[in-house]
Design a protein around this motif. Structure first.
Motif, mmCIF file in Angstrom:
data_model
loop_
_atom_site.group_PDB
_atom_site.id
_atom_site.type_symbol
_atom_site.label_atom_id
_atom_site.label_comp_id
_atom_site.label_asym_id
_atom_site.label_seq_id
_atom_site.Cartn_x
_atom_site.Cartn_y
_atom_site.Cartn_z
ATOM 1 N N GLY A 126 54.464 40.933 44.287
ATOM 2 C CA GLY A 126 53.368 41.865 43.954
ATOM 3 C C GLY A 126 52.446 42.140 45.154
ATOM 4 N N LEU A 127 52.095 40.755 45.939
ATOM 5 C CA LEU A 127 51.200 41.059 47.134
ATOM 6 C C LEU A 127 51.862 41.415 48.238
ATOM 7 N N ASN A 128 53.171 41.400 48.201
ATOM 8 C CA ASN A 128 54.058 41.553 49.359
ATOM 9 C C ASN A 128 53.553 40.196 50.631
ATOM 10 N N GLU A 129 53.450 39.214 49.970
ATOM 11 C CA GLU A 129 52.902 37.956 50.974
ATOM 12 C C GLU A 129 53.894 37.751 52.213
ATOM 13 N N HIS A 130 53.419 37.142 53.252
ATOM 14 C CA HIS A 130 54.107 36.716 54.321
ATOM 15 C C HIS A 130 54.797 35.417 54.223
ATOM 16 N N LYS A 131 55.635 34.991 55.021
ATOM 17 C CA LYS A 131 56.157 33.677 54.977
ATOM 18 C C LYS A 131 56.512 33.062 53.701
ATOM 19 N N GLN A 132 57.284 33.973 52.660
ATOM 20 C CA GLN A 132 57.471 33.450 51.448
ATOM 21 C C GLN A 132 58.351 32.368 51.439
ATOM 22 N N THR A 133 59.089 32.228 52.431
ATOM 23 C CA THR A 133 60.177 31.046 52.628
ATOM 24 C C THR A 133 59.524 29.898 52.667
ATOM 25 N N ARG A 134 58.558 29.727 53.564
ATOM 26 C CA ARG A 134 57.586 28.616 53.823
ATOM 27 C C ARG A 134 56.868 28.291 52.546
ATOM 28 N N TYR A 135 56.555 29.475 51.769
ATOM 29 C CA TYR A 135 55.828 29.103 50.445
ATOM 30 C C TYR A 135 56.592 28.526 49.486
ATOM 31 N N PHE A 136 57.874 28.965 49.245
ATOM 32 C CA PHE A 136 58.886 28.458 48.412
ATOM 33 C C PHE A 136 59.134 26.955 48.666
ATOM 34 N N ALA A 137 59.575 26.863 50.071
ATOM 35 C CA ALA A 137 60.138 25.470 50.354
ATOM 36 C C ALA A 137 58.910 24.362 49.931
ATOM 37 N N SER A 138 57.760 24.732 50.730
ATOM 38 C CA SER A 138 56.582 23.711 50.511
ATOM 39 C C SER A 138 56.450 23.522 48.758
ATOM 40 N N PHE A 139 56.590 24.338 48.161
ATOM 41 C CA PHE A 139 56.377 24.239 46.649
ATOM 42 C C PHE A 139 57.260 23.349 46.261
ATOM 43 N N ALA A 140 58.599 23.491 46.733
ATOM 44 C CA ALA A 140 59.590 22.408 46.108
ATOM 45 C C ALA A 140 59.401 21.137 46.574
ATOM 46 N N VAL A 141 58.881 21.053 47.542
ATOM 47 C CA VAL A 141 58.698 19.770 48.306
ATOM 48 C C VAL A 141 57.596 19.080 47.463
ATOM 49 N N CYS A 142 56.504 19.809 47.177
ATOM 50 C CA CYS A 142 55.488 19.349 46.392
ATOM 51 C C CYS A 142 55.787 18.902 45.255
ATOM 52 N N LEU A 143 56.645 19.621 44.472
ATOM 53 C CA LEU A 143 57.009 19.141 43.032
ATOM 54 C C LEU A 143 57.715 17.772 43.265
ATOM 55 N N SER A 144 58.783 17.857 44.227
ATOM 56 C CA SER A 144 59.317 16.459 44.363
ATOM 57 C C SER A 144 58.562 15.307 44.426
ATOM 58 N N ALA A 145 57.418 15.542 45.216
ATOM 59 C CA ALA A 145 56.465 14.555 45.414
ATOM 60 C C ALA A 145 55.701 14.326 44.140
ATOM 61 N N THR A 146 55.326 15.329 43.349
ATOM 62 C CA THR A 146 54.734 14.840 42.266
ATOM 63 C C THR A 146 55.498 14.264 41.208
ATOM 64 N N VAL A 147 56.788 14.556 41.234
ATOM 65 C CA VAL A 147 57.572 13.756 40.150
ATOM 66 C C VAL A 147 57.769 12.439 40.743
ATOM 67 N N GLY A 148 57.767 12.315 42.091
ATOM 68 C CA GLY A 148 57.976 10.850 42.876
ATOM 69 C C GLY A 148 56.467 10.088 42.436
ATOM 70 N N VAL A 149 55.541 10.795 42.317
ATOM 71 C CA VAL A 149 54.265 9.967 41.997
ATOM 72 C C VAL A 149 54.490 9.443 40.670
ATOM 73 N N ALA A 150 54.770 10.236 39.765
ATOM 74 C CA ALA A 150 55.111 10.059 38.454
ATOM 75 C C ALA A 150 55.819 8.781 38.182
ATOM 76 N N PHE A 151 56.798 8.849 38.973
ATOM 77 C CA PHE A 151 58.013 7.823 38.649
ATOM 78 C C PHE A 151 57.916 6.702 39.513
ATOM 79 N N ALA A 152 57.041 6.876 40.315
ATOM 80 C CA ALA A 152 56.940 5.471 41.341
ATOM 81 C C ALA A 152 56.534 4.296 40.550
#
Lengths: 499, 98, 122, 146, 500
Positions: free
Chosen positions: E109-135
């Protein structure tokens, strides 16, 4: 036969390589590089084999000339030495793999002599590591130092001055070592490390021995750029040819640190340096000061190689701190940090070399976004190494700090713990400065190009330069995950007796 | 700064004087380096050299025997040092073709 | 006391030389003079080895058939001589490399005076 | 490149002196077993004779006596003799540089060592000679146009 | 309930890895947006599925465990899906599904730049969050915690404006410092206890340690996790970090990052120190005081903030401290309330942020004072907003009420009046800063053109769904995923000293 002669093989491979390179390279210039590379690969294989052998069978004591130790010179390949040779030769192999294009660019006419000198440098370093004789160590220190000066001198315009200063200071260091050795020899009558270790405990309180130890520590402190004796380092690493910095910075000072470990813990005895003559405390306090000093100075630098040089001063401080703590955990931290820092620093210096090859300079304020687009892989390697330097787990850099912090807490040395942790943040500041420019700063162009990543041509360096850089970056990650393996299998076996 | 240097040098000298005061007398034939056996019971190298050089290498010049036999590896290192210096001068001073 | 002085005065001369050499390296402005200081320093280390391992009433370590080699006290300690032979060579090599560097410096900056050099390096 | 001296006396004296220096150098190397001397000293003397000729007659004439080009290979050769002797004894089953294992069965135990020492000293002498000449040539190169 | 049993399972590992594995895929398919986004959605669904598959076991008191390798002698890199971990992972991965859809709508909707980086970082974040949960132990926790810190940074500076960059710097300065303190705390704990495994009822339980040591450790731990949890003097990065794109604020600042901090606080209190040490050394009182102060001050600051996202950020700060307060009170009900509030607040706050993002994408309005009458333009969005706002204020049918109820119950159980007052006052203040927005949106006339202009379905559907979820969880706290039972289990296991 190979197993029996293992200790002596690695220095010999390098020595013969230097002879072959300089002998035949005169006629066939193209031959120099492959020979040097092959020799290093061979030495790496031997070193790995040696490590495996030492870990499974046990340390090897080698009698050069067939004379048993106090009479002749002894070579000792124990777990510590084997580990160090693997680290040093491995890093050298990667750096040499990377070197070809840089050397062709920076020293087109003199590549033969350059490779010959690098081989001699490695001869010296590997000899220092494996020798068990105090005077033989001096000889190899000089081989390594002399070639080190030369490696520095073939750099930018100011390089000879830096090299000359390095030479003066380095010679003072070596002479201090020699003088200290004289005192030790006069009291003990022996030059063999194991022998000296047996004789000295009875003589510990003598002023001669005290001063001898002091002189040796100061001498090696100069060589390893321990804090107030670091003056030669920044200029030397900055002005040196890119390959030289990548070769010197990760392994040059480390070997001096190794000598310190060898001499203090194996030669003089742990009890002595810890309690009777609290030289270990001095080393650790100086190192702590060096960590802060190096990090702060690195923040103020505008040139990437210079920044890395100051960062080296800080990083050698970690090693010194671990040595100074004189506990098993501190020792593990120090030795692990030698490996980790070798990986990180060589990776960073290779990145600097790549940047220089690609855009001709490495001045931080002029970095911008275009660098990242042109050299994505190099910059990715930089990011990994920088994160590791900051100490973000699970990168390798975290774990050496972890052990050092454990060691500090174990001995209730809160100041050291604070220094180790604070330096992480300081590292973050100066690496982040580069990082932010590379990834976020828009290039100043006449006609701004937006959203056209495909249009920017790639200026990534050739694979022969890129591969070592990325291998090192991967190595950093792998070492982070596998550090316990290294610690359990190798470093624990290398802990000096009495620690 | 000059004062600092002077202090460094003087303290270095004082340190050495302190150390030298603990050394055995010059020329004392019973000084540790000359002994046949060290206090830990290991062989004293120098005495061994003197006693065995002739029989080991058929060479009366003990220094030569030590240099080229007992500690010949040192000498290899030494030769390497001088060789290194030569190659370095070659590396540093060879005029680049401009 | 007298014995102590007689037994130790040799060390003192060498120590004086050592400090002179160090002073030369630290304080002199001319790079060649610094190098001379370095040479003095190295030479005095060598002298220290030789001076401190002499043996009274002993001769050079070359076996004299008339004396034989059974008694080590007849010959001075040969080991420091050997070591210092190595150290001398090292010192020569270092000096050679230092001169090479000085020549490089002079070719590039046309001076060997440190303050001027620092001025021109910028 | 140096031009050399104009004075015939100096040139003549040096020319007469040089062979004697070389001869003495050889003596020093080979007699190292019995008197002070050996490879380093002898090698340095030999190099001195070569350098002497270069000083008095000029580098160009000096080339006739010893070509600069050969310095590095000669140094390498000298080093190779030394390190190779060690390697040889290692290959024959001994430790590195253990002259006992040199393949010279016709010599008895101390004589093998003595011979080993001689080989090594010769190697050192070659290496030192070449390196000294190398040093001189390298340091002097381009002096004229400074 | 049956005694806790542990079984070996690689499911927790897969749950962590699944979003990490798609990162290269996302990077490779940078030129083909549809493919790239389908990776993200696939990963989010897979992750949720994996976590959900652990739920029955967690409810039955069975803990999945996977020990990977030793990362430091004596300390394994290990994941353990204990009830609390499953609870948090469930919340994070469940809301990631919604956020994935919403993100696509938002960035396109906003035609944001660097969407790839955005989605990639997002995925890493989620991994880390679940990692925090299961540590399974503190060191593993630290590893994921730091990865989370670093992975969030590219999202914070996503806009690459000077404001975003300075916000990013502040974010890094705070979180890296916190990470360092956490590392120090971890190392110290290891030296004191010789073990780092999280244990319900406290790792320090039964270990002899001096008062100074325990207090020092607690201080380091709370400073370490407190930054991400935004306890009051350590909060100031959070409003600044609101320059990030709204889905980032929604997920990370409502769920992943800050909740990881709060999760850390609960872990530290319940699983490292344990209730007996907490009360014996007077640590809980200190924590409660800070939490209470944070609730009040943050709410007051929220009142005076005009930027919608920043107001929500302050609201987040306040509500995070509800969790901390509940934890600090150390009664079964308050602990359960705190844990439940992690989930409930996440659902409500993500709705609010989704709404703010929808408004921004649609009308390019960021400030509260510009929102007059938009309720008529965007009825679905503002309807959802109203529900969530009511929930935050604690109005009964919405889930916020449930957790506050337990928190209040806990305060009464603990016989503590002051926390009760704070809770009530906090609720009133929440109403005070959120209701005016609703009022403006529906009862003020709109400036400019009229007409219904909702954002794209990709954005509206998720936010309506999360709002519905909030209400549903309020009506039936045990719906679908038995969050309520889970919270009770966790609370019992911690407070009753390790034996559930």
């Amino acid at each position: 036969m190979i197993q029996r002669n293992l200790p002596v093989l690695i220095p010999l491979v390098f020595l013969f390589a230097s002879l072959v390179v300089s002998g035949f390279g005169i006629w066939k210039r193209q031959l120099a590089y492959p020979v040097a590379l092959f020799a290093t690969a061979l030495a790496f294989g031997v070193a790995l084999f040696g490590l495996q052998h030492v870990l499974t069978v046990g340390s090897i004591s080698y009698r050069l000339g067939g004379w048993s130790p106090p009479i002749g010179i002894e070579y000792v390949l124990d777990p510590l030495a084997a580990f160090f040779t693997v680290v040093i030769v491995g890093i050298a192999l990667l750096v040499l793999l990377h070197a070809r294009i840089v050397v062709e660019r920076e020293l087109p006419e003199r590549s033969v002599a350059y490779y010959a000198v690098s081989m001699l440098f490695l001869t010296g370093l590997s000899g220092i590591i494996i020798t068990g004789d105090l005077f033989n160590l001096y000889v190899f220190v000089e081989i390594a130092s002399l070639s080190g000066y030369a490696l520095v001198a073939v750099g930018e315009k100011q390089a000879p001055v830096a090299a000359f200063r390095y030479l003066l200071v380095g010679t003072i260091g070596a002479s201090f070592y020699l003088l200290g050795l004289c005192f030790i020899y006069l009291e003990s009558g022996s030059l063999n490390m194991a022998d000296v270790a047996k004789i000295l405990p009875a003589l510990h309180s003598k002023p001669t021995v005290v001063v001898g130890v002091l002189l040796i520590v100061v001498g090696m402190g100069i060589k390893m750029a321990l804090f107030p004796m670091h003056g030669w380092l920044p200029d030397a690493y900055t002005y040196a040819a890119s390959t030289s910095s990548a070769l010197l910075a990760p392994i040059g000072t480390k070997v001096a640190a190794y000598v310190l470990v060898r001499v203090l813990f194996f030669g003089f005895g742990v009890e002595y340096v810890r309690t009777e003559l609290p030289i270990a405390d001095v080393i650790s306090w100086l190192s702590a000061a060096g960590i802060i000093f190096g990090s702060v100075m690195a923040m103020a630098q505008l040139e990437m190689k210079r920044m890395l040089a100051y960062s080296s001063i800080a990083q050698i401080g970690y090693v010194g701190l671990g040595i100074g703590l004189a506990s098993p955990l501190g020792f593990i931290g120090a030795v692990l940090h030698v490996l980790n820092h070798a990986l990180m620093k060589s990776c960073l210096f290779l990145v600097a070399a790549n940047v220089r090859t690609s855009i001709g300079h490495s001045t931080i304020p002029s970095f911008d976004d275009s660098l990242r687009r042109q050299m994505p892989w190099t910059m990715a390697a930089f990011s990994v190494a920088a994160l590791s330097m900051i100490g973000i787990p699970p990168m390798a850099g975290f774990f050496s700090k972890w052990y050092l912090a454990l060691a500090g807490i174990e001995q209730s040395q809160w100041v050291f713990v604070a220094v180790i942790l604070a330096s992480s943040l300081l590292n973050a500041v100066y690496f982040f400065r580069v990082w932010e420019r590379v990834y976020l700063r828009r290039p100043v162009e006449k006609h701004p190009v937006v959203h056209s990543e495909s249009r920017i041509e790639s200026r990534e360096v050739r694979p022969s330069m890129l591969v070592p850089t990325t291998v090192l970056a991967i190595g950093i990650l792998a070492m982070g995950l596998l550090n316990a393996l290294v610690v359990e299998l190798i470093i624990r076996k290398a802990i000096p007796p009495g620690l | 700064m000059r004062l600092f240097r002077l202090l460094t040098v003087l303290s270095f000298g004082a340190l050495l004087l302190y150390a030298a005061s603990g050394l055995p007398d010059r020329g004392d034939p019973d000084a540790p380096p000359h002994r046949v056996r060290s206090i830990a019971g290991s062989l004293g190298a120098a005495a061994y050299y003197i006693q065995h050089a002739q029989s080991d290498a058929n060479t009366p010049n003990i220094v030569t025997v030590i240099l080229a036999d007992y500690r010949s590896y040192d000498t290899l290192g030494e030769a390497t040092v001088i060789f290194t210096a030569g190659i370095i001068c070659f590396l540093l001073l060879k005029r680049q073709k401009v | 006391m007298i014995d102590f002085v007689i037994g130790h005065y040799g060390y003192w001369f060498v120590i004086a030389l050592l400090t002179i050499g160090l002073w030369g390296m630290l304080a002199k402005k001319n790079l060649v003079k610094k190098l001379i200081g370095m040479n003095i320093f190295q030479a005095s280390v060598i002298m220290f080895y030789i001076a401190s391992t002499t043996k009274w009433n002993a001769t050079v370590p070359i076996i004299d058939p008339a004396v034989g080699s059974a008694d080590a006290t007849h010959y001075i300690n040969p080991l420091p001589h050997t070591l210092m032979l190595t150290a001398i060579v090292v010192s020569v090599a270092t000096t050679g490399v230092a001169f090479a560097l000085l020549i490089m410096i002079y070719r590039r900056f046309k001076t060997l005076d440190e303050p001027t050099l620092l001025e021109r390096m910028k | 490149m140096t031009l050399g001296s104009d004075s015939p006396i100096i040139v003549l004296t040096a020319r007469m002196l040089a062979p004697f220096i070389q001869l003495f150098a050889l003596y020093v190397v080979s007699h190292g077993h019995y008197s002070p001397g050996g490879g380093f000293q002898g090698g340095a003397m030999f190099a001195a004779s070569v350098v002497l000729m270069r000083l008095v007659a000029g580098s160009a004439v000096g080339q006739v006596q010893f070509k600069s080009l050969w310095a590095v290979p000669l140094a390498v050769f000298g080093m190779f003799v030394y390190a190779g002797a060690g390697l040889l004894s290692m290959a024959m089953g001994g430790h590195y540089l253990d002259y006992d294992f040199l393949p010279m069965t016709w010599l008895d135990y101390p004589a093998r060592h003595s011979f080993g020492i001689l080989i090594v000293e010769a190697g050192v002498a070659l290496g030192v000679t070449a390196t000294m000449i190398l040093l001189y040539d390298a340091l002097i190169e381009g002096r004229a146009d400074d | 309930m049956s005694p806790a049993e542990t079984y070996q399972s690689v499911v927790p590992l897969f749950a962590v890895l699944v979003s990490l594995v798609v990162v290269p895929l996302i990077l490779v398919s940078a030129q083909r947006p549809n493919l790239r986004e389908s990776w993200t959605i696939g990963a989010s669904l897979a992750k949720f599925g994996l976590v959900a598959s652990l739920l029955p076991h967690a409810l039955a008191g069975r803990t999945a465990e996977v020990r990977l390798l030793e990362i430091s002698p004596g300390i394994d890199f290990a994941l353990r899906a204990d009830p609390f971990g499953v609870f948090f992972a469930l919340v994070a991965s469940g809301l990631w599904v919604f956020t994935s859809f919403y993100s696509i709508g938002y960035v396109r909707g906003l035609n944001e730049h660097k969407q790839t980086r955005y989605f990639a970082s997002f995925a890493v974040c989620l991994s880390a969050t679940v990692g925090v949960a299961f540590a399974a132990n503190v060191l593993t926790f630290v590893v994921f915690y730091e990865v989370l810190t670093v992975a969030t940074y590219p999202l914070v500076i996503h806009k690459e404006t000077p404001e975003a960059i300075s916000g990013g710097r502040k974010y890094l300065a705070y979180t890296l410092t916190a990470g360092v303190l956490l590392i120090a705390a971890t190392a110290w704990t290891y030296q004191v206890v010789g073990d780092l495994d999280f244990r319900a009822g406290g790792l320090l339980e039964g270990k002899s340690a001096s008062v100074e040591t325990v207090r020092g450790l607690f201080l380091l731990f709370i400073l370490g996790v407190g930054v991400k949890a935004a306890i009051m003097p350590l909060h100031s990065w959070l409003p600044t970090a609101m320059v990030a794109p709204t889905p980032v604020s929604a997920l990370l600042h409502a769920v992943a990052v800050v909740k990881a901090g709060v999760f850390g606080v609960v872990r530290v209190v319940g699983f490292v120190f344990g209730p007996s040490a907490m009360s014996a050394f007077g640590l809980s009182t200190i924590l409660a005081i800070f939490a209470g102060a944070t609730i009040i001050i943050a709410s007051l600051l929220a009142l005076s903030e005009d930027n919608l996202k920043r107001r929500l950020a302050y609201s987040t700060i306040g509500h995070l401290s509800y969790v901390v307060l509940g934890t600090a009170l150390l009664t079964p009900a308050s602990f359960a309330g705190g844990v439940l509030h992690i989930a409930n607040h996440a659902a409500m706050k993500i709705t609010l942020f989704f709404c703010a993002g929808a408004i921004y994408v649609n009308l390019h309005k960021e400030n509260v004072s510009e929102l007059d009458g938009i309720g008529r333009a965007m009825p679905w969005t503002m309807g959802a907003f109203t529900l969530a706002a009511a929930g935050l204020a604690g109005v009964p049918p919405v889930n916020g009420f449930v957790s506050k109820w337990y928190l209040g119950l806990g305060a009464i159980e603990a016989d503590a009046q002051l926390p009760l007052v704070v809770l009530l006052l906090g609720g009133l203040l929440s109403a005070g800063y959120l209701i005016p927005i609703v009022y403006r949106a529906f009862f003020r006339p709109m400036a400019g053109e009229k007409g219904t202009r909702e954002a794209s379905a990709l954005m509206v559907v998720p936010l309506v769904l999360t709002a519905t979820l909030s209400v549903a969880l309020g009506l039936a706290p045990n719906l679908f995923v038995h969050l309520h039972d889970l919270a009770m289990n966790i609370s019992r296991s911690v407070i009753d000293g390790g034996t559930p």
